[in-house]
Design an enzyme around this catalytic site. Structure first.
Site, PDB file in Angstrom:
ATOM      1  N   SER A 195      51.692 100.577  71.176  1.00 47.94           N
ATOM      2  CA  SER A 195      52.570 100.360  70.037  1.00 47.94           C
ATOM      3  C   SER A 195      52.372 101.480  69.011  1.00 47.94           C
ATOM      4  O   SER A 195      52.484 102.659  69.351  1.00 47.94           O
ATOM      5  CB  SER A 195      52.297  98.978  69.440  1.00 47.94           C
ATOM      6  N   ASP A 349      62.010  95.472  74.586  1.00 53.34           N
ATOM      7  CA  ASP A 349      61.176  95.954  73.484  1.00 53.34           C
ATOM      8  C   ASP A 349      62.052  96.776  72.547  1.00 53.34           C
ATOM      9  O   ASP A 349      62.822  97.630  73.000  1.00 53.34           O
ATOM     10  CB  ASP A 349      60.041  96.817  74.055  1.00 53.34           C
ATOM     11  N   HIS A 379      57.548  93.683  74.129  1.00 52.97           N
ATOM     12  CA  HIS A 379      56.543  94.323  73.296  1.00 52.97           C
ATOM     13  C   HIS A 379      55.317  93.422  73.130  1.00 52.97           C
ATOM     14  O   HIS A 379      55.430  92.257  72.796  1.00 52.97           O
ATOM     15  CB  HIS A 379      57.111  94.657  71.912  1.00 52.97           C
TER      16      HIS A 379
END
Length: 409
Positions: A195, A349, A379
């Site tokens: 991320s 995502d 995600h």
């Protein structure tokens, strides 16, 4: 006395009922906004995970625990229930040029200098840190026989951009310069991030690209990275804005907190009103939805007209165009110097298209690339790696591809 005791019990029951009703209403309200696409496997498991995280965000719960967010809860649990001792690893907390770090060494006897892996935590530079990376650090060290280092960088908004990223740069440079002291081959050091940790990893790679006095990085592993804060209406943002674990509004809120503690109009940023026309024209060549393959637009995409520019908003968030903050925007001569890359993207995502556009930039500039796309992925799905109690189904299988890449460095 009996009367007072009865009143006390009634007050307790009333408080518990109020807490239950508040949490139930909040969960109902949030679940109503939640969207789990049919392509995601194990949707019930995802709802249970999301329920836990959402419950942990409730104010009443945190007043009792003294914690502020689910990331802090996880760190709190790690500190109390995850011992630093390991039968297979030597784990030490150290300081690299005034930056706290934690280093993991396999206890097996190496045949020579080991590979090094620098793990950078997710959380947008606002949440998380060493507690979040402890499990993956242990697993990577054991499964790739590598010396792993993770950085306790300072957090925004108390320490805004670029401080958290510069802490990562400082610690990584120390590791590169002194690699042999830690039993590491300085030419086999890999950056790793999930991320925003992936964004930080690319920013560090780009920062080090021009350092002629340092060994070159051996590689970088980027797991569903966030790589730009220019266009929040790419196809993946439109398609996945309400898919857990990360909603579009939450992502934009965290992204702005890294830049400034000031309150900003998130709705205007989400509509792309935060940047002037000349900025759009400058970066359009790297942020063009036309460069995203059509198969990724099948679930819907509507090109949006930008709203009127908000100059007062730009003054607050204009650092979003800094390549250290949005590493997708680095010039070609910088991209060309990046190390071989493993890039993982997930279909469901919001950051998927950041990854796809970065993939094109790496390929256009001749950077060796291994791309791995999880069609049913979302995600945060690899969070919890190393703990069978919280791992999402399939996590180990996906991590085999990551570990195989690291093992080839």
């Amino acid at each position: 006395m009996a009367f007072l005791a009865t009143l006390g019990m009634l007050a307790l029951y009333a408080s518990l009922l109020a807490l239950f009703l508040k949490v139930a209403w909040a969960i109902y309200h949030d679940q109503r906004r939640l969207h789990i696409p049919p392509g995601i496997k194990y949707p019930i498991t995802l709802r249970i995970y999301f329920f836990f995280i959402f419950f942990c965000k409730q104010d009443s719960f945190f007043k009792e625990t003294g914690l502020r967010n689910p990331f802090k809860l996880i760190e709190w649990l790690y500190k109390r229930f995850m011992p630093k001792w390991s039968p297979t690893l030597t784990i030490k907390d150290l300081v690299f040029d005034d930056v706290p770090v934690r280093v993991y060494w396999p206890k097996t006897t190496p045949s020579g200098k080991r590979r090094g892996v620098v793990v950078i935590a997710e959380g947008g530079g606002v949440l998380g840190n060493i507690g979040l990376t402890d499990l993956p650090c242990r697993c990577i060290a054991q499964e790739t026989d590598s010396v792993v280092m993770t950085v306790a960088f300072r957090l925004a908004p108390e320490h805004p951009f670029p401080i958290p990223i510069m802490d990562c740069c400082t610690a990584t440079m120390h590791f590169l310069k002194n690699a042999e002291e830690y039993g590491v081959d300085p030419h086999r050091i890999v950056l790793y991030g999930q991320s925003s940790g992936g964004s930080f990893a690319v920013a560090v790679s780009e920062y080090l690209a021009g350092k002629k006095d340092l060994p070159k990085l051996g590689g970088q592993v980027l797991i569903y990275p966030a790589l730009q804060a220019i266009d929040f209406n790419l196809p993946s943002y439109q398609q996945n804005h309400s898919v857990p674990f990360l909603f579009k509004k939450q992502a934009v809120m965290i992204a702005t907190l890294l830049l400034t503690p000031k309150e900003v109009n998130l709705e205007d940023i989400m509509r792309n009103a935060h940047l002037p026309e000349h900025v759009w024209m400058k970066y359009r060549k790297w942020l063009n939805p036309d460069d995203i393959p059509e198969r990724f637009k099948g679930r819907g995409y509507v090109p949006m007209e930008r709203p009127p520019f908000r100059p007062e908003l730009y003054e607050i968030v204009k650092e979003a165009t800094n390549p250290m903050y949005s590493p997708l925007l680095a010039e070609d001569d910088v991209i060309r110097q990046l190390p071989k890359t493993f890039l993982l993207t997930c279909e469901y995502d919001i950051f998927r298209d950041d990854g796809l556009l970065f993939k094109k930039r790496l390929e256009d500039n001749g950077v060796p690339l291994t791309w791995y796309h999880i069609k049913e992925g979302f995600h945060g799905m690899l969070f919890g790696y190393g703990n069978w109690k919280v791992e999402y189904p399939g996590t180990k299988l996906h991590y085999q591809h990551i570990n195989n890449f690291i093992n080839r460095i």
